[in-house]
Design an enzyme around this catalytic site. Sequence first.
Site, short mmCIF file in Angstrom:
data_model
loop_
_atom_site.label_atom_id
_atom_site.label_comp_id
_atom_site.label_asym_id
_atom_site.label_seq_id
_atom_site.Cartn_x
_atom_site.Cartn_y
_atom_site.Cartn_z
N THR A 120 10.74 0.91 -14.75
CA THR A 120 11.85 -0.02 -15.06
C THR A 120 11.44 -1.48 -14.87
OG1 THR A 120 12.65 -0.05 -12.79
CG2 THR A 120 13.50 1.70 -14.22
N ASP B 86 -3.75 -4.37 -5.67
CA ASP B 86 -4.89 -3.44 -5.73
C ASP B 86 -6.21 -4.18 -5.54
OD1 ASP B 86 -3.41 -1.16 -6.04
OD2 ASP B 86 -3.53 -1.15 -8.24
N ASP C 35 -3.97 -6.28 -11.27
CA ASP C 35 -3.02 -5.96 -10.21
C ASP C 35 -3.49 -6.62 -8.91
OD1 ASP C 35 -1.78 -4.56 -7.94
OD2 ASP C 35 -0.93 -3.26 -9.50
N ARG D 67 7.50 -3.20 -7.37
CA ARG D 67 8.05 -3.20 -8.72
C ARG D 67 7.93 -1.78 -9.28
NH1 ARG D 67 5.74 -6.80 -13.65
NH2 ARG D 67 4.02 -5.34 -13.49
C1 PRP Z 1 3.28 -7.17 -7.82
C2 PRP Z 1 3.17 -8.62 -7.38
C3 PRP Z 1 4.61 -9.06 -7.32
C4 PRP Z 1 5.22 -8.31 -8.47
C5 PRP Z 1 5.36 -9.25 -9.63
O1 PRP Z 1 3.62 -6.39 -6.76
O2 PRP Z 1 2.49 -8.78 -6.17
O3 PRP Z 1 5.26 -8.72 -6.11
O4 PRP Z 1 4.32 -7.24 -8.81
O5 PRP Z 1 6.01 -8.66 -10.67
P1 PRP Z 1 7.47 -9.13 -11.13
O6 PRP Z 1 7.45 -10.60 -11.19
O7 PRP Z 1 7.60 -8.48 -12.49
O8 PRP Z 1 8.47 -8.59 -10.15
P2 PRP Z 1 3.73 -4.79 -6.85
O9 PRP Z 1 5.12 -4.39 -7.24
O10 PRP Z 1 2.63 -4.26 -7.72
O11 PRP Z 1 3.56 -4.33 -5.37
P3 PRP Z 1 2.31 -4.47 -4.37
O12 PRP Z 1 2.20 -5.93 -3.98
O13 PRP Z 1 2.71 -3.61 -3.24
O14 PRP Z 1 1.07 -4.00 -5.08
N1 URA Z 2 1.80 -7.73 -10.70
C1 URA Z 2 0.46 -7.91 -10.66
O1 URA Z 2 -0.18 -7.67 -9.62
N2 URA Z 2 -0.15 -8.37 -11.78
C2 URA Z 2 0.50 -8.65 -12.89
O2 URA Z 2 -0.13 -9.09 -13.88
C3 URA Z 2 1.90 -8.44 -12.93
C4 URA Z 2 2.52 -7.99 -11.81
#
Ligand code: PRP
Ligand code: URA
Length: 214
Positions: free
Chosen positions: A113, A208, A205, A109
């Site tokens: 944006t 993370d 997150d 994400r």
């Molecule tokens: C996080 C989470 C989802 C997304 C959710 O991933 O694991 O994939 O955000 O957000 P949304 O519903 O607004 O799209 P992230 O983009 O942080 O990537 P990562 O799993 O690589 O940390």
């Molecule tokens: N992605 C995450 O990992 N946590 C949130 O709260 C939203 C998006």
Amino acid sequence: MADSRFPNLTVLQHPLIQHKLAILRDKSTSVKDFKQLVNEIAMLMTYEVTRDLATEPVEIDTPLERTTAHRVAGKKLTLIPILRAGLGMVEGITQLIPSARVGHVGLYRDHVTLQPVSYYFKVPAAETDRDFFVLDPMLATGGSAVAAVAKLRASGATRIRFLCLVAAPEGVHAMLVAHPTVPVFAAALDRELNQVGYILPGLGDAGDRIFGTR
Ligand code: PRP
Ligand code: URA
């Protein structure tokens, strides 16, 4: 638990799921425990999510006599973790479904944006009698889930369910609008998103915290 706003959503209220989720949300939970809890909750959710899978009769010989038993029908069930955080749910589910195939959808994400950016897509062939479980601990704006399911559908998949640990109303609504036939299963439906798209109260997150990257 049913919510009249979201006919696509099932919140799994089992006491063990809720207990483990409470520990998961706690900011003092270690990376090691967080990863283990994500897997345990995913495993507990699997029992309920698979409740209506089709079965077929099979003739077998017990040590005593021939009998008719039942096994899950169709092609091998396929898990589709959304990278990266969805990977944290795979091991727990495959403990219950060891023969499951695993495909991967790479999306992150964009922090400004909040739009999903696609970087990888590799999934088993989408035969019509194959069930797909898309996995991501967090359903926030829904952008990532909507995009992942759209890619999967474009590849031919029809039998799709979405599993997450924490859902925001905004994300469940986005899934309902974009993919009304895809059931969403969550351990919790939280209150709202904050200004930067994080779920409140949420758990922070997920990627993370699973991988210890912050
Ligand atoms: C996080 C989470 C989802 C997304 C959710 O991933 O694991 O994939 O955000 O957000 P949304 O519903 O607004 O799209 P992230 O983009 O942080 O990537 P990562 O799993 O690589 O940390
Ligand atoms: N992605 C995450 O990992 N946590 C949130 O709260 C939203 C998006």
